[in-house]
Design an enzyme around this catalytic site. Structure first.
Site, PDB file in Angstrom:
ATOM      1  N   LYS A 111       0.824  -1.222   0.000  1.00  0.00           N
ATOM      2  CA  LYS A 111       0.000   0.000   0.000  1.00  0.00           C
ATOM      3  C   LYS A 111       0.847   1.256   0.000  1.00  0.00           C
ATOM      4  O   LYS A 111       0.484   2.258  -0.610  1.00  0.00           O
ATOM      5  CB  LYS A 111      -0.967  -0.001   1.189  1.00  0.00           C
ATOM      6  CG  LYS A 111      -2.087  -1.009   1.025  1.00  0.00           C
ATOM      7  CD  LYS A 111      -3.282  -0.698   1.897  1.00  0.00           C
ATOM      8  CE  LYS A 111      -4.431  -1.633   1.560  1.00  0.00           C
ATOM      9  NZ  LYS A 111      -5.460  -1.685   2.575  1.00  0.00           N
ATOM     10  N   LYS A 194      -4.928 -10.032  -6.811  1.00  0.00           N
ATOM     11  CA  LYS A 194      -6.220 -10.419  -6.220  1.00  0.00           C
ATOM     12  C   LYS A 194      -7.324  -9.439  -6.624  1.00  0.00           C
ATOM     13  O   LYS A 194      -7.054  -8.274  -6.932  1.00  0.00           O
ATOM     14  CB  LYS A 194      -6.093 -10.523  -4.701  1.00  0.00           C
ATOM     15  CG  LYS A 194      -5.855  -9.229  -4.010  1.00  0.00           C
ATOM     16  CD  LYS A 194      -5.911  -9.390  -2.490  1.00  0.00           C
ATOM     17  CE  LYS A 194      -5.762  -7.999  -1.894  1.00  0.00           C
ATOM     18  NZ  LYS A 194      -5.831  -7.878  -0.493  1.00  0.00           N
ATOM     19  N   LYS A 197     -11.124  -4.025  -4.058  1.00  0.00           N
ATOM     20  CA  LYS A 197     -12.057  -2.905  -4.125  1.00  0.00           C
ATOM     21  C   LYS A 197     -11.439  -1.719  -4.836  1.00  0.00           C
ATOM     22  O   LYS A 197     -12.137  -0.873  -5.379  1.00  0.00           O
ATOM     23  CB  LYS A 197     -12.419  -2.458  -2.705  1.00  0.00           C
ATOM     24  CG  LYS A 197     -13.248  -3.443  -1.927  1.00  0.00           C
ATOM     25  CD  LYS A 197     -13.332  -2.977  -0.484  1.00  0.00           C
ATOM     26  CE  LYS A 197     -14.235  -3.882   0.329  1.00  0.00           C
ATOM     27  NZ  LYS A 197     -14.099  -3.625   1.776  1.00  0.00           N
TER      28      LYS A 197
END
Ligand code: AMP
Ligand code: TRP
Length: 332
Positions: A111, A194, A197
């Protein structure tokens, strides 16, 4: 009977990976365990969402939980920010967590990316708050998708560090519960990342807001390859997108990947995709319809959150008093 705790960020775009990796499992487990299902809005703040969006996402996720089968008479649903114990315990646990443990967290590395110096402290401390979420309830089982495995190992380490430091046997070491099938649902556009969102492409994920036409279109556009389906998944090792779709089919129909490959052996993907689309629509459309009904009654959603928050506060507060005693803080 153990106690379950799990959480999900109210960041919108709830998708098939969240359902198969986490929520579906919660629905099954709530029958046998006392269960706390949290909307981790404080975790969501690490990405600074727009305030009005964050507020509306909370209700939307409650509607998803209920529509998918979480029973509010049996389980407790609440926003993390309604229970101050999460932050209090987070601080206590952060004083027991070596930086070296946090530096290993791959989610932070992913992130923060190259801008590590710019990443906020919340993002770095994220797994400690996650430990506090779970340990404030002295939960024994945590059903999650595979991407949370490393965080849960850290939670166990932190619980162990607390017990050792204060020579108590206070926190149970929580067990991750990760299903074998669809623990990691991959993007429909790239089988090596993966489903998430935050992927900028909506075609990468099936969302719970998708109507049957959108589902059909996304599956039609999903990446595959020109080869026929093999009868043995091992023969498809390098065909990541193909394996992902077959895995989704298996998870939705409660079959192993082997069984799905045998069923479709020798066929091409156009036929398989039709079958997968039917299965997805049959599973998701009733949930979407129920969600719409729940969302029309925000008072009911708020009442469910209120009841869940009350119960969560009571339990976490009892534990916090015991924890304060153990670490030597005065209970004013
Ligand atoms: P998040 O979207 O990060 O709030 O994740 C909520 C839950 O869904 C966690 O238990 C995750 O492990 C799970 N999850 C998220 N993405 C996936 C995925 N692609 N496949 C399986 N589980 C997932
Ligand atoms: N980190 C989890 C995720 O991104 C969400 C989460 C926060 C959670 N606290 C938790 C999951 C406690 C399980 C238990 O998916």
């Amino acid at each position: 009977m153990g106690r379950i705790f799990s959480g999900l960020q109210p960041t919108g775009n709830f998708h098939l990976g969240n359902y198969l990796g986490a929520l579906r499992n919660w629905v099954a487990m709530q029958k046998e365990h006392e269960s706390f299902f949290c909307l981790v809005d404080l975790h969501a703040l690490t990405t600074l969402p727009e305030p009005s969006k964050l507020r509306s996402n909370v209700r939307e996720i409650v509607a998803v939980y209920l529509a998918a089968g979480i029973d509010p008479e049996r389980s407790y649903i609440f926003p993390q920010s309604a229970v101050s114990a999460h932050c209090e315990l987070g601080w206590i646990l952060s004083c027991l967590t070596p930086l070296g443990w946090l530096n290993r967290m791959t989610q932070f590395k992913e992130k923060a990316g190259k801008q590590r110096e710019q990443a906020n402290l919340g993002l770095y401390a994220y797994p400690v708050l996650q430990a506090a979420d779970i340990l404030a309830y002295r939960a024994t089982h945590v059903p999650v998708g595979e991407d949370q495995k490393q965080h849960l190992e850290l939670v166990r380490d932190i619980a162990g560090a607390f017990n050792r430091q204060y020579q108590v046997d206070y926190f149970p070491l929580p067990e991750p519960v990760i299903l074998k099938t669809a623990a990691r649902v991959m993007s429909l556009r790239d089988g090596s990342v993966k489903m998430s969102k935050s992927d900028p492409s909506e075609y990468s994920r099936i969302q719970f807001s998708d109507d049957p036409d959108a589902i059909a279109l996304k599956i039609r556009k999903a990446k595959t390859d020109p080869d026929p389906i093999a009868g043995d998944p091992k023969a498809m090792e390098n065909r990541l997108e193909a394996l992902n779709l077959l895995g989704i089919y298996g998870a939705l129909s409660d079959q192993s990947l082997d069984a799905v490959c045998r069923e479709f052996e020798g066929q091409n993907f156009s036929h398989f995709k039709q079958k997968l689309t039917e299965l997805l629509i049959n599973t998701l459309e009733p949930i979407r319809q129920k969600m719409t009904v729940f969302l029309k009654n925000p008072e009911r959603l708020d009442a469910i959150l209120e009841k869940g928050s009350q119960k969560a506060r009571d339990l976490a507060c009892t534990h916090m008093n015991e924890i304060k005693d153990i670490v030597g803080l005065l209970k004013a």
